[in-house]
Each structure stands twice: as structure tokens, then as C-alpha cells.
Scaffold this motif. Structure first.
Motif, PDB file in Angstrom:
ATOM      1  N   GLY A 101      -6.618 -13.407  -4.801  1.00 38.79           N
ATOM      2  CA  GLY A 101      -7.261 -14.330  -4.348  1.00 38.79           C
ATOM      3  C   GLY A 101      -6.405 -15.042  -3.230  1.00 38.79           C
ATOM      4  O   GLY A 101      -6.889 -15.928  -2.444  1.00 38.79           O
ATOM      5  N   THR A 102      -5.293 -14.532  -2.981  1.00 39.94           N
ATOM      6  CA  THR A 102      -4.509 -15.057  -1.611  1.00 39.94           C
ATOM      7  C   THR A 102      -4.877 -14.690  -0.298  1.00 39.94           C
ATOM      8  O   THR A 102      -5.698 -13.897  -0.444  1.00 39.94           O
ATOM      9  N   LEU A 116      -6.340  -6.163  -0.054  1.00 39.06           N
ATOM     10  CA  LEU A 116      -5.133  -6.676  -1.081  1.00 39.06           C
ATOM     11  C   LEU A 116      -3.986  -7.146  -0.404  1.00 39.06           C
ATOM     12  O   LEU A 116      -3.650  -6.867   0.861  1.00 39.06           O
ATOM     13  N   CYS A 117      -3.368  -8.182  -1.046  1.00 36.25           N
ATOM     14  CA  CYS A 117      -2.123  -8.552  -0.484  1.00 36.25           C
ATOM     15  C   CYS A 117      -0.847  -7.808  -0.555  1.00 36.25           C
ATOM     16  O   CYS A 117      -1.143  -6.927  -1.456  1.00 36.25           O
ATOM     17  N   LYS A 118       0.213  -8.036  -0.144  1.00 37.40           N
ATOM     18  CA  LYS A 118       1.244  -7.165  -0.039  1.00 37.40           C
ATOM     19  C   LYS A 118       1.709  -6.923  -1.448  1.00 37.40           C
ATOM     20  O   LYS A 118       1.970  -5.802  -1.942  1.00 37.40           O
ATOM     21  N   LYS A 119       1.667  -8.092  -2.327  1.00 32.73           N
ATOM     22  CA  LYS A 119       2.256  -7.834  -3.593  1.00 32.73           C
ATOM     23  C   LYS A 119       1.428  -7.168  -4.630  1.00 32.73           C
ATOM     24  O   LYS A 119       1.678  -6.174  -5.280  1.00 32.73           O
ATOM     25  N   CYS A 120      -0.191  -7.251  -4.385  1.00 31.91           N
ATOM     26  CA  CYS A 120      -0.714  -6.466  -5.242  1.00 31.91           C
ATOM     27  C   CYS A 120      -1.067  -4.937  -4.930  1.00 31.91           C
ATOM     28  O   CYS A 120      -1.261  -4.154  -5.503  1.00 31.91           O
ATOM     29  N   ARG A 121      -0.821  -4.756  -3.407  1.00 29.28           N
ATOM     30  CA  ARG A 121      -0.423  -3.441  -2.972  1.00 29.28           C
ATOM     31  C   ARG A 121       0.604  -2.562  -3.573  1.00 29.28           C
ATOM     32  O   ARG A 121       0.349  -1.578  -4.006  1.00 29.28           O
ATOM     33  N   SER A 122       1.688  -3.391  -3.948  1.00 28.70           N
ATOM     34  CA  SER A 122       2.688  -2.737  -4.391  1.00 28.70           C
ATOM     35  C   SER A 122       2.819  -2.535  -5.682  1.00 28.70           C
ATOM     36  O   SER A 122       3.670  -1.654  -6.378  1.00 28.70           O
TER      37      SER A 122
END
Length: 124
Positions: A101-102, A116-122
């Protein structure tokens, strides 16, 4: 979408979700809300905005899902104003991480395109 956020939406707007988990030969809502929990706030706002328009009594969601990295919402018996809200929500979904949700560092990429954000992509 997981059961808890789905139930929150259904409890607040039962008429909109009258077909949720219904007969799969009659509604695509039989499979629930087919996106991740990160878009809960976006969907909640969409529902509230639609409710504020006093939609027709026979208005309801026909399908809610992710497709090509964006939110897709299909409805029965909408008005032009409701369709404008759907367009806005779908456009905004590309800027919100579907997982968490960010709005920080969200992109749509990968062999299976998702916002997806960077964190979720990783973590994929």
C-alpha cells in the motif's frame, strides 16, 4: 484480497458486494476480490465515493481484480459519475504498491506485471 479486508468492505457496503462469493456461473465476484491487500485503502475510498453519489439500487460490483499491474473494477448498473471514479481509482492504482500500500518507489515491471514498491519487488 485476504478475508479480513474483504469482509470490512462487504460489511460497510453490503449492496455493492451482494454477489461476493456467489454462483460462479452468474458472477465473477464468486472468486472474491482478486488483488492484494495493498489496494484496500484505494478500494475503501472508491466505495465511499460511490456511496456518496447515491448509486442506483441495482448497482453492484461484477468483478474486482489486478490486470497488467493495475486495478480493474467492473460494475453492473453504474452512472457516468461512477465510471469517472472507477477510471480515477484504476489510474491511481499504478502508483500504489499492491502488496503493502505504500506510494514510495512504485513501478510496474517483471514478467508478471504488478505495481510494487522496491521493498516488495525484492521479496518476490
Amino acid at each position: 484480497m485476504n478475508e479480513e479486508p474483504t469482509e470490512k468492505l462487504k460489511t460497510k457496503h453490503p449492496k455493492f458486494f451482494r454477489n461476493l462469493h456467489g454462483d460462479p456461473t452468474k458472477t465473477c465476484m464468486a472468486w472474491g476480490i482478486e488483488c492484494s491487500d495493498g489496494w484496500f485503502d484505494l478500494l475503501s475510498k472508491l466505495c465511499d465515493d460511490i456511496a456518496a453519489l447515491n448509486p442506483p439500487d441495482d448497482f453492484c460490483f461484477a468483478q474486482i481484480k489486478e490486470k497488467f499491474g493495475g486495478l480493474r473494477v467492473y460494475i453492473d448498473n453504474g452512472t457516468d459519475a461512477i465510471y469517472d471514479l472507477l477510471d480515477e481509482a484504476e489510474k491511481n492504482s499504478y502508483e500504489i504498491c499492491e502488496s503493502c500500500g505504500t506510494r514510495d518507489d512504485v513501478t510496474c515491471e517483471g514478467s508478471w506485471v504488478k505495481a510494487l514498491c522496491k521493498k516488495c519487488r525484492s521479496q518476490r
